[in-house]
Motif scaffolding. Structure first.
Motif, PDB file in Angstrom:
ATOM      1  N   VAL A   1       0.849  -1.199   0.000  1.00 24.74           N
ATOM      2  CA  VAL A   1       0.000   0.000   0.000  1.00 24.74           C
ATOM      3  C   VAL A   1       0.883   1.248   0.000  1.00 24.74           C
ATOM      4  O   VAL A   1       0.620   2.207  -0.745  1.00 24.74           O
ATOM      5  CB  VAL A   1      -0.972   0.000   1.199  1.00 24.74           C
ATOM      6  CG1 VAL A   1      -1.685   1.343   1.320  1.00 24.74           C
ATOM      7  CG2 VAL A   1      -1.991  -1.134   1.061  1.00 24.74           C
ATOM      8  N   ALA A   2       1.936   1.254   0.808  1.00 24.74           N
ATOM      9  CA  ALA A   2       2.851   2.403   0.854  1.00 24.74           C
ATOM     10  C   ALA A   2       3.495   2.646  -0.517  1.00 24.74           C
ATOM     11  O   ALA A   2       3.680   3.795  -0.926  1.00 24.74           O
ATOM     12  CB  ALA A   2       3.920   2.187   1.918  1.00 24.74           C
ATOM     13  N   GLU A   3       3.817   1.585  -1.234  1.00 28.30           N
ATOM     14  CA  GLU A   3       4.408   1.736  -2.567  1.00 28.30           C
ATOM     15  C   GLU A   3       3.413   2.353  -3.545  1.00 28.30           C
ATOM     16  O   GLU A   3       3.794   3.155  -4.398  1.00 28.30           O
ATOM     17  CB  GLU A   3       4.907   0.386  -3.070  1.00 28.30           C
ATOM     18  CG  GLU A   3       6.132  -0.102  -2.309  1.00 28.30           C
ATOM     19  CD  GLU A   3       6.529  -1.522  -2.645  1.00 28.30           C
ATOM     20  OE1 GLU A   3       5.984  -2.116  -3.601  1.00 28.30           O
ATOM     21  OE2 GLU A   3       7.402  -2.056  -1.918  1.00 28.30           O
ATOM     22  N   VAL A   4       2.141   2.014  -3.426  1.00 25.67           N
ATOM     23  CA  VAL A   4       1.123   2.658  -4.263  1.00 25.67           C
ATOM     24  C   VAL A   4       1.017   4.129  -3.897  1.00 25.67           C
ATOM     25  O   VAL A   4       0.982   5.006  -4.768  1.00 25.67           O
ATOM     26  CB  VAL A   4      -0.261   1.964  -4.108  1.00 25.67           C
ATOM     27  CG1 VAL A   4      -1.351   2.765  -4.812  1.00 25.67           C
ATOM     28  CG2 VAL A   4      -0.206   0.545  -4.641  1.00 25.67           C
ATOM     29  N   LEU A   5       0.996   4.424  -2.609  1.00 31.34           N
ATOM     30  CA  LEU A   5       0.901   5.814  -2.156  1.00 31.34           C
ATOM     31  C   LEU A   5       2.104   6.637  -2.603  1.00 31.34           C
ATOM     32  O   LEU A   5       2.001   7.843  -2.799  1.00 31.34           O
ATOM     33  CB  LEU A   5       0.742   5.867  -0.638  1.00 31.34           C
ATOM     34  CG  LEU A   5      -0.569   5.287  -0.113  1.00 31.34           C
ATOM     35  CD1 LEU A   5      -0.534   5.199   1.402  1.00 31.34           C
ATOM     36  CD2 LEU A   5      -1.761   6.110  -0.582  1.00 31.34           C
ATOM     37  N   ALA A   6       3.240   5.978  -2.789  1.00 33.88           N
ATOM     38  CA  ALA A   6       4.441   6.670  -3.269  1.00 33.88           C
ATOM     39  C   ALA A   6       4.470   6.766  -4.793  1.00 33.88           C
ATOM     40  O   ALA A   6       5.376   7.379  -5.359  1.00 33.88           O
ATOM     41  CB  ALA A   6       5.694   5.946  -2.772  1.00 33.88           C
ATOM     42  N   GLY A   7       3.500   6.163  -5.460  1.00 30.49           N
ATOM     43  CA  GLY A   7       3.464   6.205  -6.918  1.00 30.49           C
ATOM     44  C   GLY A   7       4.412   5.219  -7.566  1.00 30.49           C
ATOM     45  O   GLY A   7       4.716   5.327  -8.749  1.00 30.49           O
TER      46      GLY A   7
ATOM     47  N   VAL B   1       0.642  10.365  -3.342  1.00 33.31           N
ATOM     48  CA  VAL B   1       0.733  11.437  -2.343  1.00 33.31           C
ATOM     49  C   VAL B   1       1.980  11.324  -1.460  1.00 33.31           C
ATOM     50  O   VAL B   1       2.382  12.301  -0.844  1.00 33.31           O
ATOM     51  CB  VAL B   1      -0.526  11.559  -1.447  1.00 33.31           C
ATOM     52  CG1 VAL B   1      -1.741  11.911  -2.253  1.00 33.31           C
ATOM     53  CG2 VAL B   1      -0.732  10.329  -0.596  1.00 33.31           C
ATOM     54  N   TYR B   2       2.583  10.139  -1.392  1.00 33.44           N
ATOM     55  CA  TYR B   2       3.809   9.954  -0.607  1.00 33.44           C
ATOM     56  C   TYR B   2       5.044  10.055  -1.498  1.00 33.44           C
ATOM     57  O   TYR B   2       6.064   9.451  -1.202  1.00 33.44           O
ATOM     58  CB  TYR B   2       3.828   8.582   0.054  1.00 33.44           C
ATOM     59  CG  TYR B   2       2.973   8.399   1.272  1.00 33.44           C
ATOM     60  CD1 TYR B   2       2.165   9.394   1.780  1.00 33.44           C
ATOM     61  CD2 TYR B   2       2.971   7.175   1.923  1.00 33.44           C
ATOM     62  CE1 TYR B   2       1.381   9.188   2.892  1.00 33.44           C
ATOM     63  CE2 TYR B   2       2.196   6.960   3.040  1.00 33.44           C
ATOM     64  CZ  TYR B   2       1.396   7.966   3.521  1.00 33.44           C
ATOM     65  OH  TYR B   2       0.623   7.742   4.624  1.00 33.44           O
ATOM     66  N   ALA B   3       4.960  10.789  -2.578  1.00 34.08           N
ATOM     67  CA  ALA B   3       6.051  10.846  -3.543  1.00 34.08           C
ATOM     68  C   ALA B   3       7.416  10.966  -2.872  1.00 34.08           C
ATOM     69  O   ALA B   3       7.639  11.836  -2.038  1.00 34.08           O
ATOM     70  CB  ALA B   3       5.837  12.013  -4.494  1.00 34.08           C
ATOM     71  N   CYS B   4       8.296  10.028  -3.221  1.00 33.53           N
ATOM     72  CA  CYS B   4       9.664  10.066  -2.701  1.00 33.53           C
ATOM     73  C   CYS B   4      10.597   9.470  -3.754  1.00 33.53           C
ATOM     74  O   CYS B   4      10.166   8.737  -4.634  1.00 33.53           O
ATOM     75  CB  CYS B   4       9.782   9.358  -1.355  1.00 33.53           C
ATOM     76  SG  CYS B   4       9.045   7.746  -1.202  1.00 33.53           S
TER      77      CYS B   4
ATOM     78  N   ASP C   1      11.953   9.078   2.332  1.00 38.31           N
ATOM     79  CA  ASP C   1      13.112   9.971   2.261  1.00 38.31           C
ATOM     80  C   ASP C   1      13.320  10.689   3.586  1.00 38.31           C
ATOM     81  O   ASP C   1      13.558  10.051   4.594  1.00 38.31           O
ATOM     82  CB  ASP C   1      12.972  10.972   1.102  1.00 38.31           C
ATOM     83  CG  ASP C   1      12.991  10.293  -0.264  1.00 38.31           C
ATOM     84  OD1 ASP C   1      13.659   9.248  -0.389  1.00 38.31           O
ATOM     85  OD2 ASP C   1      12.347  10.806  -1.181  1.00 38.31           O
ATOM     86  N   SER C   2      13.158  11.993   3.606  1.00 35.78           N
ATOM     87  CA  SER C   2      13.426  12.774   4.818  1.00 35.78           C
ATOM     88  C   SER C   2      12.178  12.982   5.671  1.00 35.78           C
ATOM     89  O   SER C   2      12.225  13.688   6.666  1.00 35.78           O
ATOM     90  CB  SER C   2      14.020  14.132   4.436  1.00 35.78           C
ATOM     91  OG  SER C   2      13.088  14.851   3.657  1.00 35.78           O
ATOM     92  N   ARG C   3      11.051  12.367   5.281  1.00 35.66           N
ATOM     93  CA  ARG C   3       9.793  12.513   6.033  1.00 35.66           C
ATOM     94  C   ARG C   3       9.269  11.162   6.467  1.00 35.66           C
ATOM     95  O   ARG C   3       9.451  10.163   5.777  1.00 35.66           O
ATOM     96  CB  ARG C   3       8.729  13.176   5.167  1.00 35.66           C
ATOM     97  CG  ARG C   3       8.978  14.631   4.933  1.00 35.66           C
ATOM     98  CD  ARG C   3       7.719  15.302   4.522  1.00 35.66           C
ATOM     99  NE  ARG C   3       6.694  15.168   5.548  1.00 35.66           N
ATOM    100  CZ  ARG C   3       5.989  16.173   5.999  1.00 35.66           C
ATOM    101  NH1 ARG C   3       6.211  17.369   5.532  1.00 35.66           N
ATOM    102  NH2 ARG C   3       5.045  15.993   6.889  1.00 35.66           N
ATOM    103  N   TYR C   4       8.603  11.167   7.572  1.00 37.97           N
ATOM    104  CA  TYR C   4       7.870   9.987   8.019  1.00 37.97           C
ATOM    105  C   TYR C   4       6.393  10.267   7.818  1.00 37.97           C
ATOM    106  O   TYR C   4       5.924  11.371   8.078  1.00 37.97           O
ATOM    107  CB  TYR C   4       8.163   9.678   9.489  1.00 37.97           C
ATOM    108  CG  TYR C   4       9.520   9.047   9.679  1.00 37.97           C
ATOM    109  CD1 TYR C   4       9.671   7.664   9.648  1.00 37.97           C
ATOM    110  CD2 TYR C   4      10.649   9.833   9.867  1.00 37.97           C
ATOM    111  CE1 TYR C   4      10.913   7.088   9.806  1.00 37.97           C
ATOM    112  CE2 TYR C   4      11.892   9.260  10.021  1.00 37.97           C
ATOM    113  CZ  TYR C   4      12.020   7.879   9.991  1.00 37.97           C
ATOM    114  OH  TYR C   4      13.245   7.313  10.138  1.00 37.97           O
TER     115      TYR C   4
END
Length: 99
Positions: A8-14, A39-42, A70-73
């Motif tokens: 799911v996190a990978e989808v949110l990161a695009g 929305v979690y683009a990194c 990256d630099s954000r949680y």
């Protein structure tokens, strides 16, 4: 559950197509995931650092996760229910919305 949360996190990161997750989500949760995709683009793949499970009912589990982007949680919350003889994500929330 950790692997599912990572996907799911990978989808949110695009970095993963939401269609790959469709069979594991309810229609409503899938719509939310598609809407929030990216929305979690990194720059690199996001990493789930911590996962917390909370179960009040044997057929429903709430998952809270901390995702390193990256630099954000980032915060991620999922509701998973036992339905149709399998576990299905019925709702998801993020700390970022698509506006």
């Amino acid at each position: 559950m950790c692997r599912f949360t990572q996907l799911v996190a990978e989808v949110l990161a695009g970095q993963r197509n939401p269609a790959q997750m469709k069979a594991l989500l309810s229609r409503r949760a899938y719509t939310l995931l598609v809407r929030r995709s990216g929305v979690y683009a990194c720059a690199r793949s996001p990493r789930v650092r911590r996962t917390y499970l909370h179960t009040e009912d044997p057929e429903v589990t709430e998952v809270n996760a901390v995702v390193d982007c990256d630099s954000r949680y980032r915060a991620l919350a999922l509701r998973v229910a036992f339905a149709r003889d399998t576990w299905v994500c019925t709702h998801l929330e993020t700390d970022v919305g698509r506006g």
